[in-house]
Scaffold this motif. Structure first.
Motif, PDB file in Angstrom:
ATOM      1  N   VAL A 295       0.824  -1.213   0.000  1.00 23.39           N
ATOM      2  CA  VAL A 295       0.000   0.000   0.000  1.00 23.39           C
ATOM      3  C   VAL A 295       0.858   1.263   0.000  1.00 23.39           C
ATOM      4  O   VAL A 295       0.481   2.283  -0.608  1.00 23.39           O
ATOM      5  CB  VAL A 295      -0.998   0.003   1.184  1.00 23.39           C
ATOM      6  N   LEU A 296       2.004   1.223   0.661  1.00 21.14           N
ATOM      7  CA  LEU A 296       2.898   2.381   0.637  1.00 21.14           C
ATOM      8  C   LEU A 296       3.465   2.603  -0.759  1.00 21.14           C
ATOM      9  O   LEU A 296       3.546   3.736  -1.246  1.00 21.14           O
ATOM     10  CB  LEU A 296       4.030   2.195   1.651  1.00 21.14           C
TER      11      LEU A 296
ATOM     12  N   LEU B  65       8.546  -7.918  -3.504  1.00 17.47           N
ATOM     13  CA  LEU B  65       7.750  -8.174  -4.705  1.00 17.47           C
ATOM     14  C   LEU B  65       6.411  -7.445  -4.635  1.00 17.47           C
ATOM     15  O   LEU B  65       5.931  -6.895  -5.633  1.00 17.47           O
ATOM     16  CB  LEU B  65       7.522  -9.677  -4.876  1.00 17.47           C
ATOM     17  N   GLY B  66       5.807  -7.429  -3.441  1.00 13.93           N
ATOM     18  CA  GLY B  66       4.548  -6.714  -3.260  1.00 13.93           C
ATOM     19  C   GLY B  66       4.716  -5.218  -3.486  1.00 13.93           C
ATOM     20  O   GLY B  66       3.835  -4.562  -4.058  1.00 13.93           O
ATOM     21  N   ALA B  67       5.837  -4.671  -3.036  1.00 16.38           N
ATOM     22  CA  ALA B  67       6.105  -3.242  -3.223  1.00 16.38           C
ATOM     23  C   ALA B  67       6.294  -2.912  -4.703  1.00 16.38           C
ATOM     24  O   ALA B  67       5.808  -1.885  -5.195  1.00 16.38           O
ATOM     25  CB  ALA B  67       7.333  -2.823  -2.419  1.00 16.38           C
ATOM     26  N   ILE B  68       6.985  -3.781  -5.429  1.00 18.57           N
ATOM     27  CA  ILE B  68       7.171  -3.565  -6.869  1.00 18.57           C
ATOM     28  C   ILE B  68       5.816  -3.583  -7.572  1.00 18.57           C
ATOM     29  O   ILE B  68       5.509  -2.720  -8.407  1.00 18.57           O
ATOM     30  CB  ILE B  68       8.108  -4.634  -7.463  1.00 18.57           C
ATOM     31  N   ALA B  69       4.990  -4.561  -7.207  1.00 20.82           N
ATOM     32  CA  ALA B  69       3.644  -4.621  -7.782  1.00 20.82           C
ATOM     33  C   ALA B  69       2.842  -3.385  -7.398  1.00 20.82           C
ATOM     34  O   ALA B  69       2.078  -2.849  -8.206  1.00 20.82           O
ATOM     35  CB  ALA B  69       2.931  -5.884  -7.312  1.00 20.82           C
ATOM     36  N   GLY B  70       3.032  -2.910  -6.159  1.00 22.24           N
ATOM     37  CA  GLY B  70       2.310  -1.737  -5.694  1.00 22.24           C
ATOM     38  C   GLY B  70       2.572  -0.503  -6.535  1.00 22.24           C
ATOM     39  O   GLY B  70       1.675   0.330  -6.736  1.00 22.24           O
ATOM     40  N   LEU B  71       3.793  -0.353  -7.044  1.00 17.91           N
ATOM     41  CA  LEU B  71       4.110   0.788  -7.910  1.00 17.91           C
ATOM     42  C   LEU B  71       3.208   0.803  -9.140  1.00 17.91           C
ATOM     43  O   LEU B  71       2.702   1.854  -9.546  1.00 17.91           O
ATOM     44  CB  LEU B  71       5.582   0.730  -8.338  1.00 17.91           C
ATOM     45  N   PHE B  72       2.990  -0.368  -9.727  1.00 15.05           N
ATOM     46  CA  PHE B  72       2.189  -0.452 -10.947  1.00 15.05           C
ATOM     47  C   PHE B  72       0.696  -0.333 -10.644  1.00 15.05           C
ATOM     48  O   PHE B  72      -0.046   0.297 -11.410  1.00 15.05           O
ATOM     49  CB  PHE B  72       2.499  -1.752 -11.687  1.00 15.05           C
TER      50      PHE B  72
ATOM     51  N   GLY C 202      -0.563   1.340  -8.097  1.00 11.35           N
ATOM     52  CA  GLY C 202      -0.750   2.747  -7.786  1.00 11.35           C
ATOM     53  C   GLY C 202      -0.700   3.620  -9.025  1.00 11.35           C
ATOM     54  O   GLY C 202      -1.428   4.604  -9.135  1.00 11.35           O
ATOM     55  N   TYR C 203       0.157   3.257  -9.963  1.00 11.64           N
ATOM     56  CA  TYR C 203       0.245   3.995 -11.230  1.00 11.64           C
ATOM     57  C   TYR C 203      -1.096   3.962 -11.951  1.00 11.64           C
ATOM     58  O   TYR C 203      -1.549   4.988 -12.486  1.00 11.64           O
ATOM     59  CB  TYR C 203       1.340   3.382 -12.097  1.00 11.64           C
TER      60      TYR C 203
ATOM     61  N   LEU D 295      -5.747   9.389  -1.912  1.00 13.45           N
ATOM     62  CA  LEU D 295      -4.687   8.531  -1.391  1.00 13.45           C
ATOM     63  C   LEU D 295      -5.078   7.904  -0.058  1.00 13.45           C
ATOM     64  O   LEU D 295      -4.828   6.721   0.184  1.00 13.45           O
ATOM     65  CB  LEU D 295      -3.395   9.337  -1.225  1.00 13.45           C
ATOM     66  N   LEU D 296      -5.701   8.703   0.800  1.00 16.77           N
ATOM     67  CA  LEU D 296      -6.157   8.183   2.094  1.00 16.77           C
ATOM     68  C   LEU D 296      -7.183   7.083   1.900  1.00 16.77           C
ATOM     69  O   LEU D 296      -7.113   6.030   2.541  1.00 16.77           O
ATOM     70  CB  LEU D 296      -6.750   9.327   2.916  1.00 16.77           C
ATOM     71  N   GLY D 297      -8.133   7.303   0.979  1.00 12.53           N
ATOM     72  CA  GLY D 297      -9.188   6.319   0.739  1.00 12.53           C
ATOM     73  C   GLY D 297      -8.664   5.002   0.225  1.00 12.53           C
ATOM     74  O   GLY D 297      -8.984   3.935   0.766  1.00 12.53           O
ATOM     75  N   PHE D 298      -7.818   5.038  -0.818  1.00 10.98           N
ATOM     76  CA  PHE D 298      -7.384   3.754  -1.368  1.00 10.98           C
ATOM     77  C   PHE D 298      -6.353   3.067  -0.483  1.00 10.98           C
ATOM     78  O   PHE D 298      -6.215   1.835  -0.516  1.00 10.98           O
ATOM     79  CB  PHE D 298      -6.964   3.862  -2.846  1.00 10.98           C
ATOM     80  N   THR D 299      -5.638   3.827   0.343  1.00  7.35           N
ATOM     81  CA  THR D 299      -4.711   3.190   1.280  1.00  7.35           C
ATOM     82  C   THR D 299      -5.474   2.459   2.375  1.00  7.35           C
ATOM     83  O   THR D 299      -5.177   1.300   2.709  1.00  7.35           O
ATOM     84  CB  THR D 299      -3.771   4.230   1.901  1.00  7.35           C
ATOM     85  N   LEU D 300      -6.480   3.111   2.936  1.00  7.47           N
ATOM     86  CA  LEU D 300      -7.279   2.497   4.002  1.00  7.47           C
ATOM     87  C   LEU D 300      -8.031   1.264   3.505  1.00  7.47           C
ATOM     88  O   LEU D 300      -8.050   0.230   4.182  1.00  7.47           O
ATOM     89  CB  LEU D 300      -8.270   3.516   4.573  1.00  7.47           C
ATOM     90  N   ILE D 301      -8.660   1.375   2.334  1.00  7.40           N
ATOM     91  CA  ILE D 301      -9.463   0.254   1.858  1.00  7.40           C
ATOM     92  C   ILE D 301      -8.587  -0.942   1.484  1.00  7.40           C
ATOM     93  O   ILE D 301      -8.943  -2.094   1.745  1.00  7.40           O
ATOM     94  CB  ILE D 301     -10.359   0.666   0.666  1.00  7.40           C
TER      95      ILE D 301
END
Length: 219
Positions: free
Chosen positions: A90-91, A138-145, A147-148, A166-172
């Motif tokens: 999520v970060l 691996l999760g962080a790498i996927a998170g970049l895409f 989030g993109y 950003l707050l909404g999609f991070t929390l959910i």
């Protein structure tokens, strides 16, 4: 005299029929690809409330995103540092949104998103999973895409709307991952079978969704 054990095909048939049905359902509901999910009917959020609602809805209305978030939550089951795996995702997703807003191009994002669902579903199927550090990376790498892709819905919005989004999609996302973790932890205690566990069944369904989205993205 040694007794010969006969293979009972009909005893195993219901179990594998259920697996096939689950995979089939996953493929059917993934038929419509999610290239640009807009919860506001295609309009850019114009205030904090709309930005927050858009952020909450965005990871849920895209089945490829939703399946991946469930996968990353299920991967945390049984791991001491498991909570860090979805946290890294999520970060990184927030960073990925920022990359999009800065007009930096991440190529073939939709293909990478589909591949991430396939890969993390496959990790659920495997008995011997990578350690939590590698899973988090691996999760962080996927998170970049991921989030993109989320960034497409907020282009042109103000800072207030962007913060709310950003707050909404991070929390959910963390909420869905945590719910998947709790449900997966309980389910593994009750529904494991000798041949296929609950996590393996979930992994097969998630991977099948990723395959359908990958095919749609390539075509």
């Amino acid at each position: 005299m040694t007794k010969i054990k006969h293979f009972n095909f009909f005893k195993l048939l219901p179990r594998y029929t259920s697996v096939a049905a689950l995979i089939g359902v996953g493929c059917l509901i993934a038929q419509k690809p999610a290239y640009a999910h807009h919860s506001m009917g295609g309009n850019v959020p114009s205030n904090f409330f709309e930005g927050f609602l858009s952020g909450l809805a965005h990871p849920l209305i895209g089945l490829d995103h939703f399946a991946f978030v469930i996968a990353i939550g299920l991967l945390a089951v049984g791991q001491v540092q498991g909570a860090l795996i979805p946290a890294g995702f999520v970060l990184a997703a927030m960073v990925g949104t920022g990359i999009h807003l800065l007009s930096v191009d991440l190529p073939v994002a939709e293909i990478i998103i589909a591949v991430s669902a396939i890969a993390f579903g496959a990790m659920l199927v495997k008995q011997n999973k990578p350690n939590w550090i590698l899973q988090m990376v691996l999760g962080a790498i996927a998170g970049l895409f991921h989030g993109y892709a989320y960034g497409e819905a907020i282009i042109g919005a103000g800072m207030t709307e962007l913060f709310a989004y950003l707050l909404g999609f991070t929390l959910i996302q963390y909420g869905v991952a945590f719910a998947a973790f709790r449900f997966g932890s309980a389910a593994t205690q009750k529904f494991n079978t000798q041949r296929l566990s609950f996590l393996q069944l979930a992994g097969l369904v998630i991977s099948s969704i990723g395959v359908v989205f990958l095919a749609s993205s390539i075509s």
